[in-house]
Scaffold this active site. Structure first.
Site, PDB file in Angstrom:
ATOM      1  N   TYR A 142       0.804  -1.118   0.003  1.00 33.93           N
ATOM      2  CA  TYR A 142       0.056  -0.029   0.102  1.00 33.93           C
ATOM      3  C   TYR A 142       0.865   1.234   0.001  1.00 33.93           C
ATOM      4  O   TYR A 142       1.457   1.778   1.056  1.00 33.93           O
ATOM      5  CB  TYR A 142      -0.860  -0.143   1.296  1.00 33.93           C
ATOM      6  CG  TYR A 142      -1.842   1.168   1.456  1.00 33.93           C
ATOM      7  CD1 TYR A 142      -2.522   1.810   0.250  1.00 33.93           C
ATOM      8  CD2 TYR A 142      -1.982   1.846   2.644  1.00 33.93           C
ATOM      9  CE1 TYR A 142      -3.137   2.965   0.317  1.00 33.93           C
ATOM     10  CE2 TYR A 142      -2.516   2.941   2.967  1.00 33.93           C
ATOM     11  CZ  TYR A 142      -3.236   3.711   1.636  1.00 33.93           C
ATOM     12  OH  TYR A 142      -3.981   4.811   1.729  1.00 33.93           O
ATOM     13  N   ASP A 183      -2.176  -0.988  -4.036  1.00 30.02           N
ATOM     14  CA  ASP A 183      -2.644   0.088  -4.325  1.00 30.02           C
ATOM     15  C   ASP A 183      -1.273   1.049  -4.360  1.00 30.02           C
ATOM     16  O   ASP A 183      -0.624   1.204  -3.406  1.00 30.02           O
ATOM     17  CB  ASP A 183      -3.421   0.655  -3.207  1.00 30.02           C
ATOM     18  CG  ASP A 183      -3.760   2.131  -3.574  1.00 30.02           C
ATOM     19  OD1 ASP A 183      -3.184   2.880  -4.628  1.00 30.02           O
ATOM     20  OD2 ASP A 183      -4.515   2.860  -2.751  1.00 30.02           O
ATOM     21  N   HIS A 305     -12.438   1.861  -3.848  1.00 29.97           N
ATOM     22  CA  HIS A 305     -11.568   0.887  -4.801  1.00 29.97           C
ATOM     23  C   HIS A 305     -12.317  -0.129  -5.295  1.00 29.97           C
ATOM     24  O   HIS A 305     -13.294  -0.556  -4.373  1.00 29.97           O
ATOM     25  CB  HIS A 305     -10.308   0.830  -4.181  1.00 29.97           C
ATOM     26  CG  HIS A 305      -9.241   1.893  -4.115  1.00 29.97           C
ATOM     27  ND1 HIS A 305      -8.162   1.920  -4.717  1.00 29.97           N
ATOM     28  CD2 HIS A 305      -9.321   2.832  -3.032  1.00 29.97           C
ATOM     29  CE1 HIS A 305      -7.420   3.036  -4.310  1.00 29.97           C
ATOM     30  NE2 HIS A 305      -8.246   3.577  -3.320  1.00 29.97           N
TER      31      HIS A 305
END
Length: 594
Positions: A142, A183, A305
């Site tokens: 992330y 991400d 998302h």
């Protein structure tokens, strides 16, 4: 083998539970980002899921922030697992992955900070690709978001990118296949952004430059070997040094509007006005021999998302032993009896307890857990014999001080808010009382029982029949006394056998000299009309010029000269300027004078 990545924006937001969410994704390995959970808040239902083994990375500095987790089916149990990219978070050398690369350009303090936010979990698996056993390392990340108001976060993000690439390439050079997914917080190409023309110097963004160096271009990826051989004998532009492939663009090189993240505050998902910042990267040889499909899942809701997935033709080989990082091996979930010292902390009885509370507990423990560790016996404090045990706090404070503390802590009764808005009346006689106190006394008079008669001025008692006029405003005593829904007026001109003419004359004289105060609101009455006269609501929304629909009122929350100001914008969801169903460009500040 199917693998899924999803930024879930909080692992505790799943309404149906984490198990139902994992089963709905139907994958062997599920990597989630932004779990927003720390170890002290991780519950057993989230950590231990039937049929899965999980691996978490927690934020050390902030609670409810960042965090990643990898869930593997029991048939896809990894052979090794590790938290972080630097190796500094490793407590058990067994079952780790290693291969940290050259990190000489990072200081030790910088490496600690990069791994302190819980942004990476690595799991190492074994697969059979073309009848050949291969080791595949899955890096679940992330990546940080660059805050425009905090320039130091931009540098932090770029340093995290460099560390990620250094670790991934080191593992790749050691002989393992590598998959980077999660991400990344940067859209790579203009086709991955809803409005790239709106961004100045799109291609010159530092994050996109890093992606250009990490990835092999799609056209280059398809002819990777051919171009690599020809580059030595030609003077054409050399190939990028990237070693990884964007699997989605490998299978869908020209698909547009394939976004994975939207701004839910503006309703941008309804118009598909977003960006593609969630990826599955894999080294080129693995993509060539293993990957058969990759795509996004925009139909899956529950976060800002959507999930992305990739599929390989390589079957997984499961490990018979769980790595030490697995949540099933954590002391709080392992089912083994823990040491008593884990629940108690040593305290000096001679020092006040408040001095011991000054030093916070390590990690990201919250106030509830801190209080539990300081007082592990609980608030009851009972012994096995059933007798109350005095707490350490009581033993260190004198009795007189405890009494004074209790008195000081007792809150004062709250006053009536209506008293601040009620207009003041000038009394005629010096013996007259405040109307607010009279109204309160009027409520108290409602509680007078027949067994305790109360004599009113004018000769009437509570047990007598007194003339009443429903709905008459309550005035100052002795002209009127509030009695529920009726107002008893001793000076009324209504004939009553129980009232003599002499008392009527006296009451009439007093009533002619008195002034009438405004009505006092009775308890339980509606105050809607009263507040409307005191406070003004928001102005009516104007219609937008493009659609003629009522606008929506917004407030500026960004720090600056306009912070706190209100404005009107179109009520439709945000979208591209060419979309007639999207929000128009209507904007109007709220005039405070209206």
């Amino acid at each position: 083998m199917k693998i899924v990545s999803w930024n879930i924006n909080g692992i505790r937001t799943f309404k149906g539970g984490i198990k139902n969410a994992l089963e709905s994704l139907d994958a062997d390995i599920v990597c989630v980002q932004e779990t927003k959970v720390t170890r002290d808040l991780l519950d057993e239902r989230t950590a231990i899921v039937e049929g899965y083994n999980s691996y978490f990375s927690f934020s050390r500095g902030r609670s409810g922030y960042s965090g990643v987790a990898t869930y593997c089916k029991d048939s896809a149990t990894p052979f090794a697992a590790e938290e972080g990219l630097t190796g500094l978070l490793t407590t058990n050398p067994k079952g780790t992955i290693g291969c940290y690369g050259d990190s000489s350009e990072f200081s030790s303090e910088e490496l600690q900070l990069l791994d302190n936010e819980g942004r990476a979990v690595l799991t190492q698996h074994r697969v059979m690709c073309e009848d050949t056993p291969e080791t595949v390392t899955v890096i679940n990340v992330y990546c940080p978001r660059a805050d425009p108001e905090k320039p130091e976060r931009e540098h932090f993000k770029l340093q995290f990118y460099k560390l990620l690439q250094c670790r991934a390439e080191a593992i790749l050079e050691a002989g393992s296949r590598v998959i980077i997914l999660g991400d990344v917080n940067t859209s790579h190409r203009p086709i991955d952004h809803c409005d790239p023309d709106y961004i100045d110097d799109f291609e010159d963004h530092p994050g996109r430059k890093w992606l250009n160096g990490l990835l092999v271009d799609d056209s280059e990826g398809k002819e990777y070997e051919k171009n690599n051989e020809e580059s030595e004998n030609t003077s054409s532009k050399p190939l990028r040094s990237g070693k990884f492939v964007d699997t989605f663009r490998h299978f869908h090189p020209t698909r547009s509007k394939a976004f994975t993240c939207w701004n839910t505050m503006t309703g941008a998902r309804q118009t598909n006005y977003g960006t593609r910042i969630d990826y599955i990267f894999a080294d080129h040889p693995l993509v060539k021999m293993g990957f058969v499909a990759a795509d996004i899942m925009p139909e899956v809701e529950g976060s800002d998302h959507c999930p992305v997935w990739g599929k390989l033709c390589c079957p997984l080989l499961s490990s018979s032993k769980l790595p030490p990082l697995c949540t099933r091996n954590l002391p709080e979930f392992a089912g083994r009896q823990q040491k008593l010292s884990r629940f108690l902390i040593k305290m000096d009885q001679q020092q006040p307890v408040r001095e011991a509370c000054r030093d916070p507990l390590p990690g990201s423990q919250e106030t509830g857990e801190t209080r539990e560790n300081l007082n592990p016996l609980g608030s009851a404090g009972t012994t096995s014999t059933g007798k109350k045990r005095k707490l350490a706090v009581e033993s260190g404070v004198p009795k007189s001080k405890k009494i004074m503390t209790l008195k000081a802590a007792t809150p004062k009764p709250q006053g009536n808010l209506l008293a601040f808005f009620k207009p003041k009346s000038v009394p005629v006689a010096p013996t007259r009382e405040d109307p607010v106190s009279q109204c309160e006394r009027g409520e108290e008079r409602n509680e007078v029982t027949p067994s305790q008669p109360h004599t009113f001025k004018g000769g009437h008692s509570a047990g007598q029949d007194v003339p009443s006029i429903p709905g008459t405003p309550c005035t100052e005593y002795p002209q009127g006394v509030c009695m529920g829904d009726k107002v008893h007026v001793p000076g009324s001109n209504i004939q009553d056998a129980s009232v003599n003419s002499q008392n009527q004359e006296k009451d009439a004289a007093l009533a002619s000299e008195a002034t009438v105060d405004p009505p006092c609101p009775r308890k339980g009455a509606s105050l809607g009309g009263f507040w409307k006269t005191v406070l003004r609501g928001p102005p009516p929304p104007p219609p937008c010029k493009a659609h003629g629909e009522p606008c929506v009122l917004r407030t500026v929350k960004k720090a600056g000269p306009n912070m706190g100001k209100q404005f009107f914008v179109c009520n439709r969801p945000q979208g591209h300027a060419s979309n007639p169903e999207a929000r128009c460009n209507y904007f109007s500040w709220v005039d405070k004078g209206k």
